[in-house]
Motif scaffolding. Sequence first.
Motif, PDB file in Angstrom:
ATOM      1  N   VAL A   1     -27.918  37.791 -12.906  1.00 13.41           N
ATOM      2  CA  VAL A   1     -28.573  39.119 -12.705  1.00 13.41           C
ATOM      3  C   VAL A   1     -29.065  39.757 -13.885  1.00 13.41           C
ATOM      4  O   VAL A   1     -28.344  39.793 -15.022  1.00 13.41           O
ATOM      5  N   THR A   2     -30.468  40.275 -13.699  1.00 14.95           N
ATOM      6  CA  THR A   2     -31.094  41.138 -14.720  1.00 14.95           C
ATOM      7  C   THR A   2     -31.180  42.650 -14.217  1.00 14.95           C
ATOM      8  O   THR A   2     -32.017  42.550 -13.281  1.00 14.95           O
ATOM      9  N   ALA A   3     -30.728  43.574 -14.970  1.00 12.54           N
ATOM     10  CA  ALA A   3     -30.955  44.686 -14.287  1.00 12.54           C
ATOM     11  C   ALA A   3     -32.398  45.261 -15.135  1.00 12.54           C
ATOM     12  O   ALA A   3     -32.492  45.105 -16.274  1.00 12.54           O
ATOM     13  N   CYS A   4     -33.173  45.670 -14.430  1.00 15.94           N
ATOM     14  CA  CYS A   4     -34.615  46.161 -15.070  1.00 15.94           C
ATOM     15  C   CYS A   4     -34.927  47.663 -14.493  1.00 15.94           C
ATOM     16  O   CYS A   4     -35.021  48.006 -13.455  1.00 15.94           O
ATOM     17  N   GLY A   5     -35.106  48.545 -15.613  1.00 14.66           N
ATOM     18  CA  GLY A   5     -35.584  49.867 -15.288  1.00 14.66           C
ATOM     19  C   GLY A   5     -36.719  50.501 -16.117  1.00 14.66           C
ATOM     20  O   GLY A   5     -36.948  49.834 -17.303  1.00 14.66           O
ATOM     21  N   GLN A   6     -37.140  51.365 -15.765  1.00 22.67           N
ATOM     22  CA  GLN A   6     -38.311  52.024 -16.483  1.00 22.67           C
ATOM     23  C   GLN A   6     -38.044  53.595 -16.507  1.00 22.67           C
ATOM     24  O   GLN A   6     -37.604  54.137 -15.534  1.00 22.67           O
ATOM     25  N   SER A   7     -38.211  54.147 -17.633  1.00 27.32           N
ATOM     26  CA  SER A   7     -38.040  55.593 -17.940  1.00 27.32           C
ATOM     27  C   SER A   7     -36.684  56.051 -17.455  1.00 27.32           C
ATOM     28  O   SER A   7     -35.673  55.452 -18.227  1.00 27.32           O
ATOM     29  N   ALA A   8     -36.522  57.118 -16.494  1.00 25.10           N
ATOM     30  CA  ALA A   8     -35.236  57.517 -16.360  1.00 25.10           C
ATOM     31  C   ALA A   8     -34.414  56.289 -15.448  1.00 25.10           C
ATOM     32  O   ALA A   8     -33.332  56.505 -15.711  1.00 25.10           O
ATOM     33  N   GLY A   9     -35.124  55.330 -15.021  1.00 24.35           N
ATOM     34  CA  GLY A   9     -34.120  54.194 -14.653  1.00 24.35           C
ATOM     35  C   GLY A   9     -33.819  53.387 -15.737  1.00 24.35           C
ATOM     36  O   GLY A   9     -32.897  52.726 -15.536  1.00 24.35           O
ATOM     37  N   ALA A  10     -34.402  53.389 -16.723  1.00 27.56           N
ATOM     38  CA  ALA A  10     -33.948  52.518 -17.790  1.00 27.56           C
ATOM     39  C   ALA A  10     -32.699  53.358 -18.515  1.00 27.56           C
ATOM     40  O   ALA A  10     -31.743  52.775 -19.130  1.00 27.56           O
ATOM     41  N   ASP A  11     -33.062  54.536 -18.530  1.00 28.98           N
ATOM     42  CA  ASP A  11     -31.971  55.549 -18.840  1.00 28.98           C
ATOM     43  C   ASP A  11     -30.761  55.369 -18.105  1.00 28.98           C
ATOM     44  O   ASP A  11     -29.344  55.344 -18.578  1.00 28.98           O
ATOM     45  N   LEU A  12     -30.695  55.375 -16.990  1.00 26.78           N
ATOM     46  CA  LEU A  12     -29.684  55.177 -16.068  1.00 26.78           C
ATOM     47  C   LEU A  12     -28.952  53.877 -16.238  1.00 26.78           C
ATOM     48  O   LEU A  12     -27.755  53.867 -16.277  1.00 26.78           O
ATOM     49  N   LEU A  13     -29.641  52.734 -16.480  1.00 24.78           N
ATOM     50  CA  LEU A  13     -28.828  51.436 -16.791  1.00 24.78           C
ATOM     51  C   LEU A  13     -28.314  51.561 -18.082  1.00 24.78           C
ATOM     52  O   LEU A  13     -27.110  51.048 -18.269  1.00 24.78           O
ATOM     53  N   ALA A  14     -28.611  52.155 -19.115  1.00 27.26           N
ATOM     54  CA  ALA A  14     -28.243  52.574 -20.483  1.00 27.26           C
ATOM     55  C   ALA A  14     -26.735  53.002 -20.070  1.00 27.26           C
ATOM     56  O   ALA A  14     -25.841  52.739 -20.860  1.00 27.26           O
ATOM     57  N   HIS A  15     -26.906  54.159 -19.225  1.00 29.78           N
ATOM     58  CA  HIS A  15     -25.649  54.544 -18.992  1.00 29.78           C
ATOM     59  C   HIS A  15     -24.480  54.129 -18.149  1.00 29.78           C
ATOM     60  O   HIS A  15     -23.360  54.059 -18.199  1.00 29.78           O
ATOM     61  N   VAL A  16     -25.151  53.055 -17.290  1.00 30.01           N
ATOM     62  CA  VAL A  16     -24.325  51.949 -16.554  1.00 30.01           C
ATOM     63  C   VAL A  16     -23.526  51.238 -17.556  1.00 30.01           C
ATOM     64  O   VAL A  16     -22.285  51.179 -17.593  1.00 30.01           O
ATOM     65  N   LEU A  17     -24.270  50.796 -18.803  1.00 31.22           N
ATOM     66  CA  LEU A  17     -23.644  50.056 -19.869  1.00 31.22           C
ATOM     67  C   LEU A  17     -22.455  50.885 -20.472  1.00 31.22           C
ATOM     68  O   LEU A  17     -21.391  50.416 -21.020  1.00 31.22           O
ATOM     69  N   GLY A  18     -22.411  52.479 -20.271  1.00 33.96           N
ATOM     70  CA  GLY A  18     -21.444  53.248 -21.040  1.00 33.96           C
ATOM     71  C   GLY A  18     -20.577  53.792 -20.093  1.00 33.96           C
ATOM     72  O   GLY A  18     -19.575  54.377 -20.420  1.00 33.96           O
ATOM     73  N   ALA A  19     -20.481  53.203 -18.540  1.00 34.01           N
ATOM     74  CA  ALA A  19     -19.630  53.816 -17.767  1.00 34.01           C
ATOM     75  C   ALA A  19     -18.268  52.892 -17.341  1.00 34.01           C
ATOM     76  O   ALA A  19     -18.326  51.880 -17.713  1.00 34.01           O
ATOM     77  N   ASP A  20     -17.392  53.689 -16.972  1.00 35.05           N
ATOM     78  CA  ASP A  20     -16.298  52.976 -16.571  1.00 35.05           C
ATOM     79  C   ASP A  20     -16.348  52.111 -15.507  1.00 35.05           C
ATOM     80  O   ASP A  20     -17.026  52.207 -14.485  1.00 35.05           O
ATOM     81  N   GLY A  21     -15.893  50.971 -15.581  1.00 31.29           N
ATOM     82  CA  GLY A  21     -15.848  50.174 -14.337  1.00 31.29           C
ATOM     83  C   GLY A  21     -16.868  49.430 -14.183  1.00 31.29           C
ATOM     84  O   GLY A  21     -17.105  48.707 -13.118  1.00 31.29           O
ATOM     85  N   THR A  22     -17.821  49.064 -15.079  1.00 30.13           N
ATOM     86  CA  THR A  22     -19.076  48.332 -14.992  1.00 30.13           C
ATOM     87  C   THR A  22     -19.182  47.109 -15.586  1.00 30.13           C
ATOM     88  O   THR A  22     -20.474  46.380 -15.520  1.00 30.13           O
ATOM     89  N   GLU A  23     -18.297  46.476 -16.357  1.00 38.39           N
ATOM     90  CA  GLU A  23     -18.139  45.536 -17.221  1.00 38.39           C
ATOM     91  C   GLU A  23     -18.691  44.215 -16.185  1.00 38.39           C
ATOM     92  O   GLU A  23     -18.202  44.018 -14.720  1.00 38.39           O
ATOM     93  N   GLY A  24     -19.614  43.307 -16.649  1.00 42.79           N
ATOM     94  CA  GLY A  24     -19.879  42.039 -15.633  1.00 42.79           C
ATOM     95  C   GLY A  24     -20.765  42.383 -14.559  1.00 42.79           C
ATOM     96  O   GLY A  24     -21.208  41.382 -13.733  1.00 42.79           O
ATOM     97  N   LEU A  25     -21.579  43.641 -14.597  1.00 40.14           N
ATOM     98  CA  LEU A  25     -22.450  43.830 -13.337  1.00 40.14           C
ATOM     99  C   LEU A  25     -23.794  43.153 -13.295  1.00 40.14           C
ATOM    100  O   LEU A  25     -24.493  42.840 -12.649  1.00 40.14           O
ATOM    101  N   PHE A  26     -24.121  43.055 -14.675  1.00 42.10           N
ATOM    102  CA  PHE A  26     -25.347  42.238 -15.036  1.00 42.10           C
ATOM    103  C   PHE A  26     -25.229  41.541 -16.538  1.00 42.10           C
ATOM    104  O   PHE A  26     -24.519  42.049 -17.230  1.00 42.10           O
ATOM    105  N   ARG A  27     -25.905  40.697 -16.581  1.00 35.75           N
ATOM    106  CA  ARG A  27     -25.853  39.775 -17.683  1.00 35.75           C
ATOM    107  C   ARG A  27     -26.914  39.929 -18.643  1.00 35.75           C
ATOM    108  O   ARG A  27     -26.603  39.930 -20.057  1.00 35.75           O
TER     109      ARG A  27
END
Length: 467
Positions: free
Chosen positions: A203-229
């Motif tokens: 799984v590759t998560a792909c986002g642009q602008s605020a969508g990319a910002d959201l994914l950067a915050h997914v990487l910093g959120a609790d309980g999100t380990e392993g959701l995408f490679r």
Amino acid sequence: MTETDRDAPAGPDTPQRLETSLGAFPVVRDGDVLRVRNVRYARARRFEPPTPVPPDPDESAGLQQTLIACPQPPSPADEIYGPQLADATFSEDCLRLTVTRPARLDGPAPVLVWVHGGAYVSGAGDLPGYDPSTLVREHGLVVVNVTFRLGALGFFGDDGGTGDEHESGPPPRPANLGLLDVITALRWVRDHIGAFGGDPTQVTACGQSAGADLLAHVLGADGTEGLFRRAILQSTPLGIRGGRAEIHERMCRSAATLDADGPVDDVLDAQRRAAAAVAGMNDRAGMPFAPEYGRAPLPPEDELLATWRRRAPGLELMVTWTSQEGETFVQLDPRGRALRDKPVVGRLLAWFVCRKVTDTLFRTGCKAFAKDMADAGAAVVAAELTTRPVDAPMGATHAVELGLLFPNPDRWAEAPVIGPAGARTLVEAGRDLRAAWAEFARTGRLAADRVGTGPGWTGELRVTRRS
């Protein structure tokens, strides 16, 4: 996995069914591409966290021709990107995703999850300008487009991080609901995409602008380990991350009387008041709705970098930005337009402002993030896009590459950022870029140092870091 009615006509918008281990899902078939639209991944009452739901083959049967979007005010960015939501159905029941896949698969395919931008206040995952059919057709990926809550419905918490009820007045609004929506959608992909032909280990998560910002915050959120490679982060506005306490406090004061049970138009009115209350305060006020630190599921602001670094080992990241990001924002700001119109020196002054905006909001922060993650053990590719339509007035500006990634000529011809001339050759001009994104989704690598463009377009993808 088989697709029923396989001998039926294969023209656009032909309704059929896709047989899966979860049941037979309605699909729209366009030649050799199938789209299962508006699958519900969660339910949520207003100002409440999402509750995941299992896939229901029949629930979205009547929604295969419907564009669903979170309620939102009209966007000033339509001036640049065209009338994106002209045919949308606005609904708070918007926690939906669309799966696009080849009609025939020989085995599990890599998955790309698309998270749209729009400054956290506009857009939808399934917009015509984000139709991934060409990408799917050329490279055999399974693509998931996610729609989530925006603005005051998704990014306007007022609980102070405690979750306690106010002493008087309405109960508090939890923070980061739109972020929780996206996390829930990613968990849906992990748990269910295999039934649709996707490989949950690729799984590759792909986002642009605020969508990319959201994914950067997914990487910093609790309980999100392993959701995408892997992750592809395009034009992440990391330069205006954090430092929002004063802005948030003033926004909450401006909407203190917001009734959670009132009409949705009242929520949108409160959203407008909140944005107006902070207009011009500082550069953060240009994107007033955003994830809030120290409120679930995010750590305090001063701990986010350490969290990113802890998650870095084993991740594969591609971080990109465009060389003239700031042109869009200069154009949208009346002060920027007035500056450009000044006699003699106007265009030069506007160029300097564009360069400063590009550096401050995007380039500097993206480079720093790429370095931090690489130093912490992630495999990182960082690159600047100079690609643009020939003679495009805004050049290689914010989001210009989206037409190449999702080439819908009719849609992008309406967008001044690309225009009719650039839209005519989107499929051919974007072939290299789509191949690069697909290669990264398959392997985590970007073999070519430079990705060229085709007829009607000029520029390249300049790799600045590879680790």
